[in-house]
Scaffold this active site. Sequence first.
Site, short mmCIF file in Angstrom:
data_model
loop_
_atom_site.label_atom_id
_atom_site.label_comp_id
_atom_site.label_asym_id
_atom_site.label_seq_id
_atom_site.Cartn_x
_atom_site.Cartn_y
_atom_site.Cartn_z
N TYR A 1 9.05 15.94 0.30
CA TYR A 1 8.91 17.26 -0.35
C TYR A 1 8.67 17.12 -1.84
O TYR A 1 8.01 17.96 -2.44
CB TYR A 1 10.15 18.12 -0.06
N ARG B 1 1.85 0.63 14.90
CA ARG B 1 1.46 0.46 13.50
C ARG B 1 1.94 -0.90 13.01
O ARG B 1 2.70 -1.59 13.69
CB ARG B 1 2.05 1.58 12.65
N HIS C 1 0.85 -1.20 0.00
CA HIS C 1 0.00 0.00 0.00
C HIS C 1 0.89 1.25 0.00
O HIS C 1 0.70 2.16 -0.82
CB HIS C 1 -0.92 -0.01 1.22
N SER D 1 -1.23 27.14 -4.99
CA SER D 1 -0.89 28.53 -5.31
C SER D 1 -1.48 28.96 -6.64
O SER D 1 -1.44 30.14 -6.99
CB SER D 1 0.64 28.71 -5.34
N THR E 1 7.05 26.82 5.83
CA THR E 1 5.69 26.30 5.66
C THR E 1 4.68 27.33 6.16
O THR E 1 3.63 27.55 5.53
CB THR E 1 5.51 24.97 6.42
N HIS F 1 13.35 11.72 3.20
CA HIS F 1 12.75 12.99 3.58
C HIS F 1 12.59 13.94 2.39
O HIS F 1 11.50 14.50 2.22
CB HIS F 1 13.47 13.67 4.75
N TRP G 1 7.56 -0.32 3.72
CA TRP G 1 7.98 0.35 2.47
C TRP G 1 9.39 0.89 2.58
O TRP G 1 10.04 1.18 1.58
CB TRP G 1 6.99 1.45 2.10
N GLU H 1 12.00 13.00 -0.41
CA GLU H 1 10.89 12.38 -1.13
C GLU H 1 9.55 12.95 -0.67
O GLU H 1 8.64 13.16 -1.46
CB GLU H 1 10.94 10.85 -0.92
N ASP I 1 6.27 21.99 -26.36
CA ASP I 1 6.27 20.62 -25.82
C ASP I 1 7.36 20.55 -24.77
O ASP I 1 7.95 21.57 -24.41
CB ASP I 1 6.52 19.58 -26.94
N SER J 1 13.01 6.39 -14.49
CA SER J 1 11.92 7.19 -15.05
C SER J 1 11.88 8.58 -14.41
O SER J 1 11.73 9.59 -15.10
CB SER J 1 10.60 6.45 -14.80
N SER J 2 12.04 8.61 -13.09
CA SER J 2 11.99 9.91 -12.38
C SER J 2 13.14 10.81 -12.79
O SER J 2 12.97 12.02 -12.98
CB SER J 2 12.05 9.70 -10.87
N HIS K 1 15.38 12.69 11.80
CA HIS K 1 14.23 12.73 12.72
C HIS K 1 13.32 11.52 12.52
O HIS K 1 12.43 11.27 13.31
CB HIS K 1 13.45 14.05 12.60
N HIS K 2 13.56 10.77 11.43
CA HIS K 2 12.80 9.53 11.22
C HIS K 2 13.38 8.38 12.03
O HIS K 2 12.82 7.28 12.02
CB HIS K 2 12.82 9.14 9.74
N LYS L 1 4.06 29.98 3.69
CA LYS L 1 3.15 29.56 2.63
C LYS L 1 1.69 29.61 3.11
O LYS L 1 0.82 30.16 2.41
CB LYS L 1 3.49 28.14 2.16
#
Lengths: 533, 160
Positions: A265, A458, A85, A276, A336, A261, A150, A263, A114, A177-178, A310-311, A339
């Site tokens: 963002y 979890r 998931h 925006s 943040t 991390h 994951w 990722e 293009d 691809s990315s 921090h993870h 924003k």
Amino acid sequence: MATTIPIQDVHNEHHADNHPDHHPTGWMRWVMSTNHKDIGTLYLWFSFGMFLFAGALAMLIRAELFQPGLQFFQPNVFNQLTTMHGLIMIFGAIMPAFVGFANWQIPLMIGAPDMAFPRLNNWSFWLLPMAGLLLIGAFFVPGGAMAGGWTMYPPLFIQGGPSYDMTIFAIHIMGISSIMGSINIITTILNMRAPGMTLMKMPMFVWTWLITAFLLISAMPVLASAVTMLLMDRHFGTSFFNAAGGGDPVMYQHIFWFFGHPEVYIMILPAFGILSTIIPTFSRKPLFGYRSMVYATVVLASLAFIVWAHHMFTVGMPIASQLFFMYATMLIAVPTGVKVFNWTATMWKGSISFETPMLFAIAVVCLFTIGGFSGLVLAIVPVDIQLQDTYYVVAHFHYVLFSGAAMSIMGGIYYWLPKWTGHMYDERLGKIHFWLTAIAFNVTFFPMHFLGLAGMPRRIPDYALQFANFNMIVSLGAFVLGASQLLFLYTVIKCIRSGAVAGNRPWEGAETLEWTLPSPPPYHSFETAPVIK
Amino acid sequence: MVDVVGSASSLHYAITGRPNCSLSAAGTCCVFLSIATITLIVAFGFFLAGAWVVLPFAGAELGALFWSLRYVCLHAGDYERLTIDHDKVLVEHHTTKQDVRFELNGYWARVILDCQPNGYCRRLALRSHGKEIEFGRFLSSEERLNVGRLLKSRLGGYLS
């Protein structure tokens, strides 16, 4: 050295059908297409398919957790469901959806005909279904799909079956691809802007994607190497992460989260770009503090590289490191906050109307802020150590990624659907979809804060009786949330097939370049760059 | 982008079309260097920590980025030029790989201007001896129309 060729010797290379409105038809149009709009559409449909698949896995997870005890799945299968998931939602649904938006919108918003490398663009997309097949196919190999979470932490990951190798291969493919997509986006934005469109005149969506592409390019080699080292540890006798061979499993966590991390963002900055765009349109005011929004995005992207640990506060680290990562994480609240303030200030005294895209945008501002606040709570080291791997964390990242990213995607689709299809979507259905999604989302994920604070871990298929009531509420909310996305699918298909004709600019407050084109835009648009005053 | 030398009535007239490139060569270098610096700092950091595998991946990625930006830089200098010099028409197509010139006789060459009913001019070409040379890849519809009209007044005939 120039060659002069008499006219008699020139072959007629230009076919009569080489004109702007000509485009291939049939299914080969989609396989061979190098057109940014076609490829954008492919990305969006692929991501929606993956969203439904990974969402179905979430429904199975919530069915199992509806009440205590094992209902439908053995723990190993449950772990496969949670792992896949997460992986599919991140790499198969959210990221490709934003790339779909980038493909459709960036050339239209900067006045380019293009993408810079159209063939590369085609290849970037068609790698994704291969990776998707590998991920989904992993459920059908001996041992089932990957079940180690994951994040793919060793040593559990090193001990898994063939599906783990399939996952590594899939991640490599998606990484290629990315990277190709990012190079294409950077080159397009920087080199193909219409005359007069300086960097500081670019729409915020384009800015956020430019910075996202920088992040992707910086972070992707780290992920690719992490999974390669896992592969080498699994099959080639190395011991990068194998403590028995002198390796360090904690180093994997550092490497993974150094990618992981940024990722986050990568998945949220384009969402900020969509917000925006939508909020000024329906507030009928220019975006408040455009420059500060750009700088805040740059600062966010920079901070993304210095907060990874921090993870992993619970792995044990020096107190100085804990303090550094805690304070660096808290700093994220500043850009943040800029924003959120600017979006609110844009709405302030605006002539606001509440069409579906605006409803989604307002909901995202509110709900993402809740996710941001719970992130601040988790940044505090002693609190994080208590809440590590509890449902509080699950609540936090779903408030960030579902309400932040996925609901922005939904709002963006409603916003640009009239442009893409030439039809207005059914506003009534859109609003029903919005309210169902917003309410069910909160019913699903808000109680998870309480579950986490009460200590429910979890990634478990069973739980103590004390968590039963909240889990039942969460599961009911999840089922409604899942079902309401079928209404989204119906609304989109209905809009594609029929609906009131959308003019060039169905939203009166829309100011960006794409609204100067007909709806839907011609197959080849901005062949000649417009001049921006 | 279009440069014009001479007026429509002068004996020597030249029009040059170039692709729209918003990134200068110096800007391209800055972009590459900024990305390369960040990527290599990260890669060397992990290399020093023992995760040397990051380095080759970073190198491969930077190689792809370098190739892409170099391709863009090389093609930034492409152009098409149409020169009318007395009764001679010269069409030049310049790319990085080749520099091709087509010479036509002004009395025999005819202009093909393919315009849609809505006024959008899709294609401008010169025809002579049964062959066609397209010109105006980098021109706007309006510029194709204007150049086509000018050529009509200067050359042998006009087809629409």
